[in-house]
Scaffold this active site. Structure first.
Site, short mmCIF file in Angstrom:
data_model
loop_
_atom_site.label_atom_id
_atom_site.label_comp_id
_atom_site.label_asym_id
_atom_site.label_seq_id
_atom_site.Cartn_x
_atom_site.Cartn_y
_atom_site.Cartn_z
N LYS A 86 5.15 -4.52 14.49
CA LYS A 86 5.82 -3.44 15.21
C LYS A 86 5.44 -3.53 16.68
O LYS A 86 4.72 -2.68 17.23
CB LYS A 86 5.48 -2.07 14.59
CG LYS A 86 6.34 -1.82 13.34
CD LYS A 86 6.21 -0.44 12.76
CE LYS A 86 6.78 0.64 13.62
NZ LYS A 86 8.26 0.78 13.52
N ASP A 95 9.56 -1.93 9.84
CA ASP A 95 10.39 -0.92 9.18
C ASP A 95 11.78 -1.50 8.87
O ASP A 95 12.33 -1.30 7.79
CB ASP A 95 10.49 0.37 10.01
CG ASP A 95 10.76 0.11 11.49
OD1 ASP A 95 10.63 -1.04 11.94
OD2 ASP A 95 11.11 1.08 12.20
N ASP A 134 0.89 -5.92 2.70
CA ASP A 134 0.57 -5.21 1.46
C ASP A 134 1.82 -4.49 0.95
O ASP A 134 2.21 -4.61 -0.23
CB ASP A 134 -0.55 -4.20 1.77
CG ASP A 134 -1.19 -3.64 0.53
OD1 ASP A 134 -0.77 -4.01 -0.57
OD2 ASP A 134 -2.11 -2.80 0.66
N ASP A 137 4.76 -6.04 -2.09
CA ASP A 137 5.01 -5.26 -3.31
C ASP A 137 6.49 -4.90 -3.42
O ASP A 137 7.07 -4.92 -4.52
CB ASP A 137 4.18 -3.98 -3.32
CG ASP A 137 2.82 -4.21 -3.98
OD1 ASP A 137 2.48 -5.38 -4.21
OD2 ASP A 137 2.11 -3.22 -4.25
#
Ligand code: NAD
Length: 369
Positions: free
Chosen positions: A194, A227, A251, A255
């Site tokens: 970001k 994002d 992380d 997932d």
């Protein structure tokens, strides 16, 4: 005769020993067919190590891990050890392995097998044929940065602090791993941070760009905010080849990508360390799933995530891409035949247990002679 590879086997707890037993059968087949030569040491990790030695990872086992060409781990943990002191919990064994072997790059493929495409929560056409690889920085960033902690403030409130921090070398080494892997695939790398709101993200973007320009000009590098990447993963996941990102975003995004594939029992992973003078890296391979205490000891666990982790070991640690392809294809064939363990069972398919899945896979491999 192929050179002998030294592998440390750490089955761990719960379904770990059951799924690792099926990997042993695949290894034995590779040896018997003259394709490979392995020297295997067995060790304890997690709750089983605690029961035997009073620690989730004995120093001697750690030494074996450091001396091995690669480590294969099943899973750790279970209710029996839930109330142990934090320092003795089974997961501490896993964390020590990662830390002492300095495994800074975590590789999480998200691969959708055609036969399982319908199991995804996304529409089949969005995920059929999906093959992406997320490379997550594993030893730095906000999970380790200082200062950290919870303090009391004079006004009676409390403050929780964690620090997102990356130094150049931490970014550069994981970027090199990702560029290198992209070079062996579709030659596209997307770096995710970001940079719009975080200085550590801006540094990440600048350093990755520098490495790309100077060392990997043939890899198409793109950048994406984390994002947006989360949205793109569920909107149009097939746009990606390799993604490289930091510890926190990795992380979450790995997932998210994993769930595109529909099942925990199918997901392999690898964690790699620095290359030595010969180009060999410390490496540990393990399925993404845990020890599944609810089905442990019942011959119900899906061994394919661990078998695919072993296939990653062949590909990334031993340069045995041909043999890895054989195993991956055998997995594809077994699934195409409708063979299923309970976790991936669908109407009209054939339900088998852990060893039955091993039998089916071995039969496919044997067909290759
Ligand atoms: P889990 O991954 O063990 O199980 C979650 C669910 O998925 C369970 O219903 C389980 O039966 C099922 N499942 C998992 N792997 C499967 C497989 N190969 N085949 C068929 N079904 C499978 O996660 P959990 O229940 O949250 O944790 C159980 C224990 O595992 C805990 O002690 C946890 O700390 C530990 N854990 C260890 C690791 C690891 O060793 N890397 C990772 C996650 C959790």
């Amino acid at each position: 005769m192929p050179s002998t590879k030294k592998i440390l086997f750490l089955p761990g707890d719960g379904i770990g020993p059951e799924v690792m037993a099926q990997v042993r059968r695949v290894m034995d087949w590779l040896v018997a067919s003259g394709r490979a030569s392995f020297e295997v040491e067995d060790g304890l990790v997690g709750g089983s190590a605690y029961d035997a030695h009073g620690t989730p990872l004995h120093d001697d086992t750690m030494k074996l891990a450091l001396a091995a060409d690669a480590v294969l781990l099943g899973a750790v943990g279970g209710p029996k050890w839930d109330n142990l002191d934090f320092s003795l919990k089974p997961e501490r064994g896993l964390l020590r392995l990662r830390k002492d072997m300095e495994l800074f790059a975590n590789l999480r493929p998200a691969l959708v097998f055609d036969a399982l495409a319908e199991a995804s929560s996304l529409k089949t056409e969005l995920v059929a044929g999906l093959d992406i690889l997320i490379v997550r920085e594993l030893t730095g960033g906000v999970y380790f940065g200082q200062p950290r902690g919870i303090s009391d403030l004079p006004n009676g409130e409390r403050r929780g602090v964690n620090t997102q921090v990356y130094d150049t070398h931490e970014i550069v080494r994981v970027a090199r791993v990702a560029f290198d892997l992209a070079g062996k695939r579709d030659k596209r790398l997307c770096s995710v941070e970001k940079a719009n709101v975080m200085e550590s993200g801006l540094l990440w973007r600048e350093e990755v760009t520098k490495i790309g320009t100077t060392e990997f000009p043939d890899i198409a590098l793109s950048h994406m905010y984390a994002d947006n990447c989360a949205m793109q993963l569920v909107r149009q996941p097939k746009q990606f080849d390799v993604i490289v990102t930091d510890n926190l975003f990795g992380d979450l995004l790995s997932d998210c990508a994993a769930m595109l594939t529909g099942s925990l029992g199918m997901l392999p992973s690898a964690s790699l360390g620095e290359a030595d003078a010969n180009g060999a890296r410390k490496a540990m391979y393990e399925p993404v799933h845990g020890s599944a205490p609810d089905i442990a000891g019942q011959n119900k666990a899906n061994p394919l995530a661990t078998i695919l982790s072993f296939s990653m070991m062949l590909r990334y640690s031993f340069d045995m891409g041909v043999e890895a392809d054989l195993i991956d294809q055998a997995v594809r064939d077994v699934l195409a035949d409708g063979i299923r363990t309970g976790d991936i069972m669908q109407p009209g398919k054939t339900l088998v247990g852990t060893s039955g899945m091993g039998d089916a896979l071995l039969a496919k491999l044997a067909a290759h002679g």
